[in-house]
Design an enzyme around this catalytic site. Structure first.
Site, short mmCIF file in Angstrom:
data_model
loop_
_atom_site.label_atom_id
_atom_site.label_comp_id
_atom_site.label_asym_id
_atom_site.label_seq_id
_atom_site.Cartn_x
_atom_site.Cartn_y
_atom_site.Cartn_z
N LEU A 70 80.81 -29.36 69.90
CA LEU A 70 79.92 -28.22 70.13
C LEU A 70 79.95 -27.27 68.94
CD1 LEU A 70 80.59 -27.08 73.82
CD2 LEU A 70 78.64 -28.35 72.94
N LYS A 71 78.81 -26.69 68.65
CA LYS A 71 78.73 -25.63 67.63
C LYS A 71 78.62 -24.30 68.36
CE LYS A 71 78.17 -23.75 63.56
NZ LYS A 71 78.50 -22.37 64.05
N HIS A 72 79.75 -23.58 68.42
CA HIS A 72 79.74 -22.25 69.03
C HIS A 72 79.03 -21.27 68.10
CE1 HIS A 72 82.64 -23.03 72.42
NE2 HIS A 72 82.83 -24.09 71.66
N GLU A 127 86.10 -20.55 64.93
CA GLU A 127 84.81 -19.92 65.18
C GLU A 127 85.10 -18.72 66.05
OE1 GLU A 127 80.55 -19.94 64.54
OE2 GLU A 127 82.19 -21.11 63.69
N GLY A 146 74.22 -25.63 68.94
CA GLY A 146 73.94 -27.00 68.53
C GLY A 146 75.16 -27.89 68.62
#
Length: 1138
Positions: free
Chosen positions: A186-188, A253, A362
């Site tokens: 996952l793109k946080h 992140e 994303g």
């Protein structure tokens, strides 16, 4: 020892060899896992010493920690004998300690603002470093050495040269053949935060010692409390000691609601570990994902959600799932789908839906070794998810509570945050001392590069920085005093921190090209921080350094080949693709990043902006139409609410989220369009105070005041006459900019308005050119300035952008039209023509003409200023920055190929230029070791260019034609008829917008006119209108004639009814049309982009319907007939796309 047994032996035994390999891009290494048994703590160790009734209370005297985490103020007090610094001069923060037992009372810190004025100020350590002008007196000589160690870094930024589709195909192929596994995470939606220990430092993407890093340290410290409960203080100290001893950097992140809006305000403030990097042995070594998870589970750090796809079925299913979810996917639907198709799913310790929300930025997909699946299974088996011992315990004030109370300035918030972190985790605040006192003199960099490298790592870092400076990469090398080393500073031993700040992604692309030519270069990382030590070495130590360096060099030279990484070729190991979702991009790119365009340039420019973005993304035609309607509504809504003051991009969701929530309630289609809305987290009361208004990630637009403009959605996409205009030239000498400026200056009527036009030739301006342009802009704010000087790089473009913002102007770049190459926007045939033109000059005011001895060198110097930019990227970047682009025709499309002799001599010159600059940098060609080679090449190139003069003349378009084309494009921009270059792509099957009217009603009108007028009756006689007039419409805008932006602007009125008044019939023997006047929709007048709105009712054989546009002109020339319709007839039509 097996591969799987090596991972964590190094974590437990730092001296063990680390076999992990480094990727040269945003990617984890494909290293084999190591022994995990020594990493995991026993359950007793993790949970011992407390119960779940424990509570936090402030301690007046913080508990002592290990020696590795002693504070710098103690060191300064005891070790700097020449300076008397009492303990009372040093601010010591309170901390949260722990109490155990059932009778422990809640003693949370009182939420009162930290008084910056009454706090005892920290000692100004800059005085220590600047005492006796240490740096100024530090002279570089043969005994001077530099030692550089990377302190924190994130993955190198990798730009794939292949298309996304090509990368997908290769990924599927590798997985299908059993060569690799696809890993997806996952793109946080947050910002980069790196932590290297309380002495190693806390870092943001390109900075340290500010609110971003203070927030990061607070969030990390709080997560330790959540995980470890009563043992948090001890574990924080152990963690700091461990990563300090092993020189490990943790990248995360950082997702908070206090540092500005991204796609959705998180429900909680948290961080997710994205990388763990060992920095103790020179070149950074990144842990593989199984290693990262094992490391995080040892220390109870939060991990990301990861999926592995190891079969053809699973990997193809993944890409299919993404394609199906791209335009409407949310965290729930995406995670659910990937859980179903993945071979392994490893949920993150932080549930995206619970802590951030449904809007998902994303996914990141990358190739890892085929064994990764097995290694991941081993980690999951041996290292179960740790419990949260801090659940239910009072953790003290939250991040939002602290920021809400301390609202005076950034310094106050930083102090309050560090005050509440406590000394167990952050005993040393020296990195957050006043930023101005941290700044070191620029000579640090030059002395660092001049000094002998003390080890191999230093030599490689020097090599990297020298190359970036020689090639003039868009990057800064900022040096600061290293307060952590205060006790070690002396006249012959200086310490600094360096931040390598890359200003543009083009630097990464150009650097990748250099690595291909020179594989031994170290990668250029994102988030790049280096500790530097400048020192003097006596003969004995110098000999030791030389011997050590020789041993390292021999080891490197005799080492294994770097052409593969764990069995994968470098090219394959670099396969990575970022997959973002439209529901996130419409918020961040289309709404937030479009605010400055909307408020400065108006709704039409905003429409052009968001349509261009959607076309770049390949958004489906249906979604483009739906989003256009929504964004037009948003534009009207926010401009009416905010007036002329631009909404801050840092809190844009305060307005966007309620708007989207109401929009979603109208229909299920609207809900699917935006993904999710509602449950807004209000941030105005606790948003962090960021001095300068800048976002650390660089993606929050700079706020500025917008001048008053009409709120009408029909405002033209035009350069307003009340604004100025700067016309500039990103070109090369010989591109005819001066000749073009003269023609534009002397053109009657200028650009079609009353603004005065002036030209400033760079070769005639004394002093700095662009500040002179800025001065002229201030003197004549409404004028058009032709900036007759080459503007070849981003530094100049940024100056022009700043001028536009500060003086209310627009800028238009004019570039020579050339096919370009993959690495330069100008092809060799364009370079040959430019050189030919320059060699024809006589008495050029800039002294670059046939009499100049180094014409070729100067031409190549300018040519290389664009190196690393493809033509596509070059044009897109200019349009992105300035909103428009004018192409000046240069070469005939049907020309014959460039002669081999010209190709050969230009390639020889490029090779010679590369050799010269590599050795001598910017030194002139008549100096240095290649001076004689330059003389020979200059003569040879002149001879060959002269020999091919006839050819070079024949392939150029006539100058008059080029001027006319440029003039037409500039006038279109001024009038609002300009079409963005990227908008040439089809919007599905849509070609034009029109008001569709019933053909039967038009035929009825014609029958009525025929009975009333003999001329009409005669004209219609023997014309079978039933066969011809099956459809009827009034064209509003045509894509080829008016541009995609103009066509799409009518999407707001799609399928809406509008009255059409028909008041005259015009005809010749070849065509006929009804003159039309359009009515209004919701009090907005519908205006056709055609100069003469009409309904074409008939054309003769071989006559195109568009020829009907010429009827008014033919009528004025007496070659057409007109019949008035009195009273006019009104027919109701609908706005449609065709």
């Amino acid at each position: 020892m097996s591969a799987s047994r090596r991972v964590l032996c190094t974590l437990t035994h730092p001296s063990a060899a680390h076999k992990s390999s480094l990727f040269s891009f945003y990617c984890f290494p494909l290293s084999r896992p190591r022994q995990f048994s020594n990493l995991i703590m026993s359950q007793n160790q993790r949970r011992g010493g407390g119960n779940r009734e424990q509570q936090w209370k402030p301690n007046s005297k913080p508990k002592a920690v290990t020696s590795a985490s002693s504070s710098v103020d103690e060191a300064v007090t005891t070790k700097l004998g020449g300076l008397s610094i009492s303990e009372g001069q040093i601010w010591k923060p309170k901390s949260y300690g722990t109490v155990t037992g059932s009778n422990a009372a809640v003693a949370s810190a009182t939420l009162t603002p930290v008084d910056v004025q009454t706090e005892k100020e920290t000692v100004d350590l800059s005085k220590i470093f600047l005492k006796s002008n240490l740096l100024e007196n530090f002279k570089v000589d043969n005994s001077t050495y530099s030692l550089a160690q990377i302190r924190a870094t994130f993955y190198p930024k990798f730009e794939n040269e292949k298309s996304d589709q090509e990368i997908r195909i290769r990924m599927i192929e590798m997985v299908s053949k059993g060569l690799a596994t696809l890993e997806v995470s996952l793109k946080h939606s947050g910002s980069l935060f790196m932590y290297a220990g309380h002495e190693g430092g806390a870092y943001a993407k390109n900075s340290f010692g500010n609110i971003y890093t203070a927030v990061g340290v607070f969030v990390l410290g709080r997560m330790f409390r959540e995980a470890w409960g009563s043992r948090a203080g001890d574990m924080q100290a152990q963690f700091n000691d461990f990563i300090e001893r092993n020189r490990i950097s943790i990248s995360m992140e950082l997702v908070t609601a206090v540092l500005g809006d991204h796609g959705q305000r998180p429900r909680d403030d948290y961080a997710v570990v994205t990388a763990v990097t060992e920095l103790g042995n020179g070149k950074p070594k990144f842990y593989s994902t199984p290693e990262v998870i094992a490391f995080c589970r040892k220390w109870c750090l939060p991990t990301n959600h990861v999926w592995l796809f190891s079969t053809r079925k699973s990997v193809t299913s993944f890409f299919a799932a993404y394609d199906l979810l791209y335009e409407e996917g949310t965290a729930t639907s995406v995670c659910s789908a990937l859980d179903e198709v993945a071979d392994i799913s490893v949920p993150g310790s932080k549930d995206h839906i619970k802590v951030q929300g449904e809007i998902l930025e994303g996914l990141v997909a990358r190739i890892v070794t085929h064994e990764s699946t097995k290694h991941m299974e081993e980690v999951l088996k041996d290292h179960p998810s740790p419990p949260a011992d801090g659940a239910g315990i009072d953790l003290g004030p939250s991040l939002r509570e602290i920021c809400a109370v301390n609202r005076t300035d950034e310094k106050q918030q930083i102090k309050a945050l560090l005050h509440n972190v406590g000394s167990s985790f952050c005993p040393d605040h020296s990195d957050w001392y006043d930023s101005h006192s941290r700044n070191a003199d620029r000579s640090v960099l030059s002395k660092f590069l001049q000094a002998h490298p003390a080890d191999y790592s230093t030599a490689k870092l020097q090599e990297m920085i020298r190359l970036m400076r020689e090639k003039r990469f868009p990057a800064a090398f900022k040096c600061y005093h290293n307060f952590h080393k205060a006790e070690s500073v002396s006249s012959d031993n200086l310490f600094y921190k360096m931040v390598i700040h890359v200003h543009s992604d083009s630097a990464f692309r150009r650097y990748q090209k250099e690595i291909r030519h020179k594989p031994g270069l170290w990668p250029l990382y994102r988030g790049f921080f280096i500790d530097i030590n400048l020192f003097k070495a006596n003969a004995e130590r110098a000999a030791e350094i030389a011997k050590s360096n020789n041993d390292v060099v021999r080891h490197v030279n005799n080492g294994s080949s770097t052409s593969t990484i764990d069995g994968l070729a470098n090219e394959d190991s670099n396969l990575m693709i970022k997959l973002k979702f439209l529901t996130y991009k419409l918020r961040t790119f289309l709404i937030r990043n479009g605010l400055s365009v909307l408020f400065k340039d108006g709704p039409a420019a905003y429409k052009a902006y968001y349509l261009r973005q959607m076309k770049i993304w390949g958004t489906s035609a249906g979604k483009q139409i739906a989003l256009s309607k929504m964004l037009d509504e948003w534009a009207v809504y926010i401009r009416r609410k905010c007036g002329n003051r631009q909404l801050s991009s840092a809190i844009y969701l305060s307005e966007a989220e309620p708007f989207l929530e109401q929009f979603a309630k109208r229909s299920p289609e609207n809900q699917a369009l935006i993904g999710s809305a509602g449950n807004l987290v209000r941030t105005e009361d606790f948003l962090a105070v960021v001095e300068g208004g800048m976002d650390e990630e660089g993606d929050l637009a700079t706020e500025r005041e917008a001048a008053p403009e009409s709120l009408s959605p029909s405002v033209k996409d035009t350069i307003q006459n009340k604004e100025g205009l700067i016309v500039f030239f990103p070109g090369i000498p010989g591109c005819a900019k001066s000749a073009l400026c003269r023609e534009l200056l002397n053109t009657p009527g200028g650009l079609g308005d009353d603004r005065p036009v002036q030209s400033l030739m760079g070769d005639l301006i004394k002093g700095r050119y662009w500040p002179k342009i800025a001065d002229e802009r201030k003197k004549k704010p409404y004028s058009i300035i032709l900036a007759d000087k080459n503007a070849p790089n981003e530094e100049v473009w940024k100056q022009i952008e700043n001028m536009c913002h500060s003086t209310r102007a627009s800028a238009v770049p004019i570039i020579p039209d050339s096919e370009g190459t993959d690495s330069n926007p100008f092809a060799l045939d364009a370079l040959a023509v430019f050189m030919f033109r320059v060699l024809q000059r006589v008495n050029h005011p800039g002294n670059l003409d046939k009499s100049s001895p180094n014409v070729g060198y100067v031409m190549l110097m300018f040519y290389h200023l664009y190196d690393g930019k493809s033509r596509k990227y070059f044009e897109e970047e200019l349009v992105e920055r300035f909103g428009s682009l004018v192409k000046m025709p240069l070469l005939k499309p049907d020309r014959s190929p460039l002669p081999a002799s010209l190709i050969s001599v230009l390639e020889e010159g490029i090779d010679l230029y590369n050799l010269h600059t590599k050795r001598h940098g910017r030194l002139e060609s008549n100096k240095g070791s290649y001076a004689q080679e330059w003389v020979k090449w200059e003569k040879k190139s002149r001879d060959i260019v002269s020999t091919n003069a006839e050819y070079l003349n024949s392939i150029q378009v006539p100058f008059e034609f080029a001027v006319q084309q440029v003039l037409e494009q500039l006038r279109k921009i001024a009038k609002g008829d300009y079409t963005l270059p990227s908008a040439e792509k089809k919007l599905g099957t849509v070609v034009f917008a029109a008001v569709n009217i019933p053909a039967a009603e038009v035929k009825g009108l014609l029958d009525k006119l025929s009975g009333m007028n003999a001329d009409v009756e005669a004209f219609l006689k023997e014309k079978n209108m039933d066969d011809f007039l099956k459809k009827a419409h009034v064209t509003l805008a045509h894509k080829r004639s008016h541009g995609v932006t103009s066509v799409a602007s009518y999407s707001l009125y799609l399928h809406r009814q509008v009255p059409v008044e028909l008041n005259a019939l015009l005809f010749t023997d070849k065509m006929a049309a009804l003159q039309a006047q359009l009515g209004s929709i919701d009090d907005e007048k519908i205006i056709s982009k055609n100069e003469w709105p009409h309904v074409t009712i008939w054309t003769g054989v071989g006559v195109q319907p568009k020829e009907a546009n010429t009827l008014p002109q033919l009528l004025s020339e007496g070659q057409a007939t007109v019949v008035e319709i009195n009273p006019p007839v009104t027919i109701s039509g609908t706005v449609e796309f065709f």
